[in-house]
Scaffold this active site. Structure first.
Site, PDB file in Angstrom:
ATOM      1  N   SER A 164       0.860  -1.192   0.000  1.00 32.70           N
ATOM      2  CA  SER A 164       0.000   0.000   0.000  1.00 32.70           C
ATOM      3  C   SER A 164       0.893   1.237   0.000  1.00 32.70           C
ATOM      4  CB  SER A 164      -0.861  -0.032   1.264  1.00 32.70           C
ATOM      5  OG  SER A 164      -1.327   1.253   1.586  1.00 32.70           O
ATOM      6  N   TYR A 177      -2.810  -0.750  10.046  1.00 28.88           N
ATOM      7  CA  TYR A 177      -2.757  -1.069   8.617  1.00 28.88           C
ATOM      8  C   TYR A 177      -1.405  -0.638   8.044  1.00 28.88           C
ATOM      9  CZ  TYR A 177      -4.287  -1.045   3.692  1.00 28.88           C
ATOM     10  OH  TYR A 177      -4.397  -1.267   2.340  1.00 28.88           O
TER      11      TYR A 177
HETATM   12  P1  NAD Z   1     -11.754  -5.689  -0.537  1.00 29.11           P
HETATM   13  O1  NAD Z   1     -12.238  -5.377   0.837  1.00 29.11           O
HETATM   14  O2  NAD Z   1     -12.625  -5.391  -1.701  1.00 29.11           O
HETATM   15  O3  NAD Z   1     -11.322  -7.200  -0.590  1.00 29.11           O
HETATM   16  C1  NAD Z   1     -10.628  -7.819   0.446  1.00 29.11           C
HETATM   17  C2  NAD Z   1     -10.933  -9.291   0.342  1.00 29.11           C
HETATM   18  O4  NAD Z   1     -10.223  -9.967   1.381  1.00 29.11           O
HETATM   19  C3  NAD Z   1     -12.408  -9.621   0.518  1.00 29.11           C
HETATM   20  O5  NAD Z   1     -12.772 -10.505  -0.510  1.00 29.11           O
HETATM   21  C4  NAD Z   1     -12.470 -10.325   1.871  1.00 29.11           C
HETATM   22  O6  NAD Z   1     -13.458 -11.315   1.905  1.00 29.11           O
HETATM   23  C5  NAD Z   1     -11.089 -10.943   1.920  1.00 29.11           C
HETATM   24  N1  NAD Z   1     -10.687 -11.251   3.289  1.00 29.11           N
HETATM   25  C6  NAD Z   1     -10.666 -10.410   4.356  1.00 29.11           C
HETATM   26  N2  NAD Z   1     -10.266 -11.084   5.443  1.00 29.11           N
HETATM   27  C7  NAD Z   1     -10.024 -12.362   5.056  1.00 29.11           C
HETATM   28  C8  NAD Z   1      -9.600 -13.531   5.723  1.00 29.11           C
HETATM   29  N3  NAD Z   1      -9.306 -13.542   7.041  1.00 29.11           N
HETATM   30  N4  NAD Z   1      -9.454 -14.667   5.015  1.00 29.11           N
HETATM   31  C9  NAD Z   1      -9.745 -14.699   3.695  1.00 29.11           C
HETATM   32  N5  NAD Z   1     -10.156 -13.624   3.005  1.00 29.11           N
HETATM   33  C10 NAD Z   1     -10.303 -12.472   3.680  1.00 29.11           C
HETATM   34  O7  NAD Z   1     -10.336  -4.996  -0.670  1.00 29.11           O
HETATM   35  P2  NAD Z   1      -9.539  -4.416  -1.906  1.00 29.11           P
HETATM   36  O8  NAD Z   1      -9.698  -2.962  -1.893  1.00 29.11           O
HETATM   37  O9  NAD Z   1      -9.814  -5.196  -3.139  1.00 29.11           O
HETATM   38  O10 NAD Z   1      -8.053  -4.721  -1.397  1.00 29.11           O
HETATM   39  C11 NAD Z   1      -7.293  -5.857  -1.764  1.00 29.11           C
HETATM   40  C12 NAD Z   1      -5.897  -5.671  -1.209  1.00 29.11           C
HETATM   41  O11 NAD Z   1      -5.342  -4.455  -1.712  1.00 29.11           O
HETATM   42  C13 NAD Z   1      -5.843  -5.554   0.306  1.00 29.11           C
HETATM   43  O12 NAD Z   1      -4.675  -6.162   0.790  1.00 29.11           O
HETATM   44  C14 NAD Z   1      -5.763  -4.061   0.528  1.00 29.11           C
HETATM   45  O13 NAD Z   1      -5.178  -3.745   1.764  1.00 29.11           O
HETATM   46  C15 NAD Z   1      -4.900  -3.654  -0.638  1.00 29.11           C
HETATM   47  N6  NAD Z   1      -4.985  -2.245  -1.031  1.00 29.11           N
HETATM   48  C16 NAD Z   1      -6.161  -1.656  -1.374  1.00 29.11           C
HETATM   49  C17 NAD Z   1      -6.166  -0.339  -1.762  1.00 29.11           C
HETATM   50  C18 NAD Z   1      -7.418   0.364  -2.162  1.00 29.11           C
HETATM   51  O14 NAD Z   1      -7.351   1.568  -2.481  1.00 29.11           O
HETATM   52  N7  NAD Z   1      -8.544  -0.295  -2.169  1.00 29.11           N
HETATM   53  C19 NAD Z   1      -4.979   0.379  -1.807  1.00 29.11           C
HETATM   54  C20 NAD Z   1      -3.802  -0.250  -1.447  1.00 29.11           C
HETATM   55  C21 NAD Z   1      -3.820  -1.570  -1.071  1.00 29.11           C
END
Ligand code: NAD
Length: 281
Positions: A164, A177
């Site tokens: 991130s 986080y």
């Molecule tokens: P999201 O919330 O849409 O998806 C996260 C997924 O992780 C969900 O499908 C959830 O069911 C799953 N999950 C959560 N806890 C879990 C567990 N204990 N076991 C199995 N599955 C689990 O999130 P996103 O925005 O698609 O993010 C995906 C990744 O990208 C994450 O690591 C997030 O931190 C990272 N990220 C997101 C952003 C953003 O702007 N959205 C930016 C930087 C990094």
């Protein structure tokens, strides 16, 4: 449309958090490239929806219920994947997220915050909330790597973690986080060194700011307009927009295919519209 990456066809990818906004785009593209894709999610029904969409497009996919923080659950998922799709060639550690108990109300501390009972200051953060977010974003990548990379030591393989913009310089409000994602960058380097001789490459992608379910409350006001925080983000992003999930796919394929990135290991690639390069001045 992205070109075909010959090194991926016929191989198996495991995507944790594969029904989430960012990782479902990755799962669909890997399937389009001819990989068999296993979507590992806590909620199997959500994963099944994505697997069905992939199959409707002619791809190969399964959904497996899995909690990345539960070693037994990940081991059970490994057995299902091995039986249905074969050994894992590419692991994407996508599961991650935040929790209100690990977020401070204000960006910076001001005198009087401790006395204000309506405010969640740093001193009010719940340890179990902090621990949950820290574990989900760090240990939630460690456990699947332990389980799915074991067999890779005999055949080579590839792991891609999700970092991130909060890793190189922490975002305000989200200390757990941020610390966990900084840990991801560090663990990515450590693993890349540890497994280089075994032929396993480990890299990370650091998405900039993408408007998704987990940050919608932080970025949008109730009427759908940009929050003050979102305006700050956009003004600090030289390309002046949020990312779209498709923005990650070129980097993903490049890192996933040994033909294009075979000599690349231990790095975190920012996909951020210039956020990290910009000093703000
Ligand atoms: P999201 O919330 O849409 O998806 C996260 C997924 O992780 C969900 O499908 C959830 O069911 C799953 N999950 C959560 N806890 C879990 C567990 N204990 N076991 C199995 N599955 C689990 O999130 P996103 O925005 O698609 O993010 C995906 C990744 O990208 C994450 O690591 C997030 O931190 C990272 N990220 C997101 C952003 C953003 O702007 N959205 C930016 C930087 C990094």
């Amino acid at each position: 449309m992205l070109p075909t990456y010959e090194g991926l066809t016929g191989k198996t990818a495991v995507v944790t958090g594969g029904s989430g906004v960012l990782c479902q785009a990755m799962a669909k593209e890997l399937a389009r490239q001819g990989m068999g894709v296993a979507i590992l999610n806590r909620n199997a029904a959500n994963g099944q929806k994505i697997a069905d969409e992939i199959k409707e497009q002619g791809g190969t996919a399964i959904a497996v219920s899995c909690d990345v923080l539960n070693e037994e659950s990940v081991k059970e998922a490994y057995e299902v994947v091995k039986q249905e799709l074969g050994e894992c060639d590419l692991l994407i550690n996508g599961a991650g997220g935040n929790h209100p108990d690990a977020i401070t109300d204000k960006e910076t501390f001001e005198a009087g915050d401790i006395e204000d009972a309506t405010l969640k200051s740093f001193f009010d953060l719940q340890l179990n909330g902090f621990d949950f977010v820290f574990r989900l974003n760090l240990v939630g990548s460690l456990i699947p790597t332990q389980v799915f990379a074991k067999n890779m030591t005999e055949r080579g393989g590839n792991v891609i973690n999700i970092s991130s913009m909060s890793a190189p310089a922490p975002m305000t409000k989200v200390p757990a986080y941020s610390a966990a994602k900084a840990g991801i960058d560090n663990l990515t380097k450590w693993l890349s060194v540890h497994f280089a001789d075994a032929g396993i490459r480990i890299n990370a992608i650091a998405p900039g700011f993408f408007l998704t379910e987990q940050n919608r409350g932080l970025l949008l006001n109730e009427d759908g307009s940009l929050s003050t925080r979102a305006e700050k983000i956009i003004s600090h992003t030289p390309q002046r927009r949020f990312g779209k999930p498709e923005d990650l796919l070129g980097t993903l394929l490049w890192l996933a295919d040994d033909n294009t990135s075979g000599f690349v290991t231990g790095i975190t690639v920012p996909v951020d519209g210039g956020f990290m390069a910009y000093s703000g001045v």
